[in-house]
Design an enzyme around this catalytic site. Sequence first.
Site, PDB file in Angstrom:
ATOM      1  N   GLY A   1      40.553  41.354  34.317  1.00 24.16           N
ATOM      2  CA  GLY A   1      41.063  41.587  32.964  1.00 24.16           C
ATOM      3  C   GLY A   1      39.933  42.186  32.159  1.00 24.16           C
ATOM      4  N   GLU A   2      39.660  41.607  31.024  1.00 19.34           N
ATOM      5  CA  GLU A   2      38.564  42.106  30.179  1.00 19.34           C
ATOM      6  C   GLU A   2      37.597  40.943  29.977  1.00 19.34           C
ATOM      7  OE1 GLU A   2      36.107  44.231  28.477  1.00 19.34           O
ATOM      8  OE2 GLU A   2      36.778  42.595  27.201  1.00 19.34           O
ATOM      9  N   SER A   3      36.417  41.085  30.551  1.00 19.01           N
ATOM     10  CA  SER A   3      35.528  39.924  30.616  1.00 19.01           C
ATOM     11  C   SER A   3      35.069  39.455  29.235  1.00 19.01           C
ATOM     12  CB  SER A   3      34.319  40.227  31.507  1.00 19.01           C
ATOM     13  OG  SER A   3      33.636  41.375  31.045  1.00 19.01           O
TER      14      SER A   3
ATOM     15  N   CYS B   1      36.665  40.558  39.732  1.00 18.50           N
ATOM     16  CA  CYS B   1      36.395  41.649  38.797  1.00 18.50           C
ATOM     17  C   CYS B   1      35.850  41.105  37.473  1.00 18.50           C
ATOM     18  CB  CYS B   1      37.631  42.532  38.628  1.00 18.50           C
ATOM     19  SG  CYS B   1      37.199  44.160  37.990  1.00 18.50           S
TER      20      CYS B   1
ATOM     21  N   ARG C   1      37.735  49.751  37.182  1.00 15.99           N
ATOM     22  CA  ARG C   1      36.599  49.594  36.255  1.00 15.99           C
ATOM     23  C   ARG C   1      35.729  48.409  36.699  1.00 15.99           C
ATOM     24  NH1 ARG C   1      37.765  48.054  31.525  1.00 15.99           N
ATOM     25  NH2 ARG C   1      39.886  47.418  31.941  1.00 15.99           N
TER      26      ARG C   1
ATOM     27  N   HIS D   1      40.082  43.508  43.465  1.00 17.03           N
ATOM     28  CA  HIS D   1      41.276  42.722  43.119  1.00 17.03           C
ATOM     29  C   HIS D   1      42.164  42.469  44.336  1.00 17.03           C
ATOM     30  CE1 HIS D   1      41.106  43.194  38.666  1.00 17.03           C
ATOM     31  NE2 HIS D   1      40.495  44.328  38.956  1.00 17.03           N
TER      32      HIS D   1
ATOM     33  N   GLU E   1      44.360  40.391  44.584  1.00 21.00           N
ATOM     34  CA  GLU E   1      45.686  40.003  44.078  1.00 21.00           C
ATOM     35  C   GLU E   1      46.575  41.214  43.812  1.00 21.00           C
ATOM     36  OE1 GLU E   1      42.900  39.980  42.486  1.00 21.00           O
ATOM     37  OE2 GLU E   1      43.166  40.558  40.381  1.00 21.00           O
TER      38      GLU E   1
HETATM   39  N1  GLN Z   1      35.600  46.406  33.277  1.00 23.22           N
HETATM   40  C1  GLN Z   1      36.167  45.124  33.006  1.00 23.22           C
HETATM   41  C2  GLN Z   1      35.160  44.214  32.286  1.00 23.22           C
HETATM   42  O1  GLN Z   1      34.063  44.580  32.101  1.00 23.22           O
HETATM   43  C3  GLN Z   1      36.648  44.439  34.278  1.00 23.22           C
HETATM   44  C4  GLN Z   1      37.796  45.211  34.842  1.00 23.22           C
HETATM   45  C5  GLN Z   1      38.739  44.414  35.664  1.00 23.22           C
HETATM   46  O2  GLN Z   1      38.741  43.167  35.662  1.00 23.22           O
HETATM   47  N2  GLN Z   1      39.603  45.119  36.344  1.00 23.22           N
HETATM   48  O3  GLN Z   1      35.501  43.152  31.904  1.00 23.22           O
END
Ligand code: GLN
Length: 245
Positions: free
Chosen positions: A68-70, A117, A180, A216, A218
């Site tokens: 997700g977005e860390s 991720c 990403r 990922h 999943e």
């Molecule tokens: N680039 C995202 C981050 O820095 C991570 C991307 C992902 O979980 N697919 O959080």
Amino acid sequence: MTLATRSHEATPILSLPDRPGGPVIGVLAVQGDFAEHLRMLARVGATGVEVRTPEDLERVDALIIPGGESTAIGKLLARYGLDVAIVARASVPSPDPGGATGQGEPPRPPLAIWGTCAGMILMARDIGDSGSKVVAQPLLGLMDLSVRRNAFGNQLDSFETDLDAPVVSPRQPVHAVFIRAPLIERAGEGVEILARLPDGRPVAARQGHLLATAFHPELTNDLSFHRYFVERVAAATSFAELPVR
Ligand code: GLN
């Protein structure tokens, strides 16, 4: 020397069908692709539940932190008090569970955790110099890893590849989706690298009861990492397998 094994954990969970109760695997469900992890857990026959609060965390034997977005996930963890709760439960307990009297409750084994991720970023001790100075990136700091966020730049924002991961999938490569994705820039001595890109860069690592993948699983049909986590990493959190510190 090892710690005593709690009686109900004496049998390692090597074959899930033999243990219908099985471990309960929590999936952090504050942001990101937690639903996909829950689907994969169902496919490997494990019990998956959503975790949003410290009370939810109390009920699980292991935890997956999804992609997700860390930064967003880290901030939400702090808001709900989950950051402190996760770090406390992931720690290896002291070898003297009863304290001075020896009468105390045996401590629980540490929580097995797998970060995928964004989850891997949160597991890391630091993000090297990849974090912009103005962005405060909250980290759990559980694994002795330095990672670089968004390590593949714009051209390779997202890609799929097959990885050799013999410990996890001895017979065939693991199909991996990178979005990403972060990269492991440094791994400490106690960290085992489980998978590398064809050019040798590490993208999956285990440190005892802690697992991290830059990709990922999943989002694929490849169940090998979910199986590995449930059957090997989560199962290994019986005291019998933990070194005394
Ligand atoms: N680039 C995202 C981050 O820095 C991570 C991307 C992902 O979980 N697919 O959080």
